[in-house]
Design an enzyme around this catalytic site. Structure first.
Site, PDB file in Angstrom:
ATOM      1  N   VAL A 202       0.857  -1.194   0.000  1.00  0.00           N
ATOM      2  CA  VAL A 202       0.000   0.000   0.000  1.00  0.00           C
ATOM      3  C   VAL A 202       0.889   1.239   0.000  1.00  0.00           C
ATOM      4  CG1 VAL A 202      -1.725   1.323   1.283  1.00  0.00           C
ATOM      5  CG2 VAL A 202      -1.887  -1.160   1.234  1.00  0.00           C
ATOM      6  N   LYS A 203       0.475   2.185  -0.820  1.00  0.00           N
ATOM      7  CA  LYS A 203       1.190   3.473  -0.831  1.00  0.00           C
ATOM      8  C   LYS A 203       0.249   4.539  -0.323  1.00  0.00           C
ATOM      9  CE  LYS A 203       2.329   6.468  -4.585  1.00  0.00           C
ATOM     10  NZ  LYS A 203       3.098   6.729  -5.806  1.00  0.00           N
TER      11      LYS A 203
END
Ligand code: R5P
Length: 296
Positions: A202-203
């Site tokens: 996840v960014k």
């Protein structure tokens, strides 16, 4: 086939030595298939468990961007300093050498340009093309709380399914619309939803308050997004704060390629992420490298 003449009987079985155990350091990855773990290890440095990703996918919605006018000239020379490149397939095929050793994270959602509602995205790439390119991950934007929330979630889950079919991890990106606040409550909500829906990475953006809770509440590695160009010391401080709060590295674009010295900035960011160098020392490194270039 090996020559059978002179065959030596196998006998080095070491019955007293337990079989190899691979304790993988990537958060949430222990139960993934070998190919997916191998690809994650091409993005997150196995020595540090962290990544310095160079993002230059901005053209997919805003066309030519300052610092990205010529990706072949401005970005390609930086690529070997990056653990991974985050870009569109168009930029990759036209401007990056296929001999690159950097990990490849390909933008796989898109649609609207800056002239339209940016949240109105669809999937923008077939998984077969990610396989053809030898991508290590595909990236999809998710607009939690946005007008097209459900569709962007569908984009994510469709690509996660395709990723499992092929062994390609998905990087889910929290997209924060103008009306949404980038606080830990929102970012914690968005990152957790994205991970629970299957993204292996996840960014998200950094927030001053409670970023460690955002990271702790997300069962997969959280990579900090760069955001708008800041003074170099501020960008290094933000990267350091994020990593010290538990982020598995950074995915930075404008703070690298819009820096006065992108190569020096890449090296300084690497020192912060992989060596835990204090931001002030990393800034000094940036200045020294920049001055050395001017003197040369
Ligand atoms: C988000 O996924 C965007 O497409 C960019 O990759 C991201 O914003 C990173 O670029 P920057 O550090 O310039 O914000």
């Amino acid at each position: 086939m090996a020559d059978l003449d002179g065959n030596i009987n196998a006998k080095q079985f070491h019955p007293d030595v337990p079989a190899a155990q691979f304790s993988h350091s990537i958060r949430g990855a222990a139960n993934l298939d070998w190919g997916m773990q191998n690809r994650l290890a091409r993005i997150l440095d196995p020595q540090t468990g962290k990544t310095v990703m160079l993002a230059f996918d901005h053209g997919y919605f805003q066309g030519p961007t300052s610092g990205l006018e010529r990706i072949d000239l401005n970005i390609a020379p930086l690529s070997e300093l990056a653990d991974a490149l985050m870009c569109t397939r168009g930029a990759l095929r036209t401007s990056i050498s296929p001999a690159t050793q950097a990990g490849l994270v390909l933008r796989a959602s898109g649609g609207p340009s800056i002239l339209k509602d940016l949240s109105d995205e669809y999937t923008a790439m077939a998984i077969e093309d990610a396989v053809r390119i030898n991508a290590d991950a595909i990236a999809v934007q998710v607009f939690i709380g946005g007008e097209h929330e459900s569709r962007s979630v569908r984009n994510l889950t469709t690509l996660v399914d395709a990723g499992y079919d092929t062994g390609i991890p998905v990087l889910g990106v929290t997209a924060v619309g103008k009306e949404l606040t980038r606080d830990s409550r929102y970012l914690g909500l968005a990152t957790r939803i994205i991970a629970e829906l299957g993204a292996q990475l996840v960014k998200t953006y950094y927030c001053e308050e409670g970023f460690e809770d955002v990271v702790a509440g997300c069962p997969v590695p959280v990579i900090m997004a760069g955001g708008k160009k800041l003074p170099e010391l501020d960008a290094l401080t933000m990267a350091s704060n994020a990593v010290r709060a538990g982020a598995a590295g950074v995915d930075m674009g404008r703070n690298i390629f819009q820096s006065a010295n992108p190569e020096a900035m890449m090296r300084a960011v690497r020192a912060v992420v992989h060596e835990d160098l204090d931001p002030a020392d990393a800034y000094e490194l940036y200045r020294e490298l920049s001055n050395a270039k001017v003197d040369a």
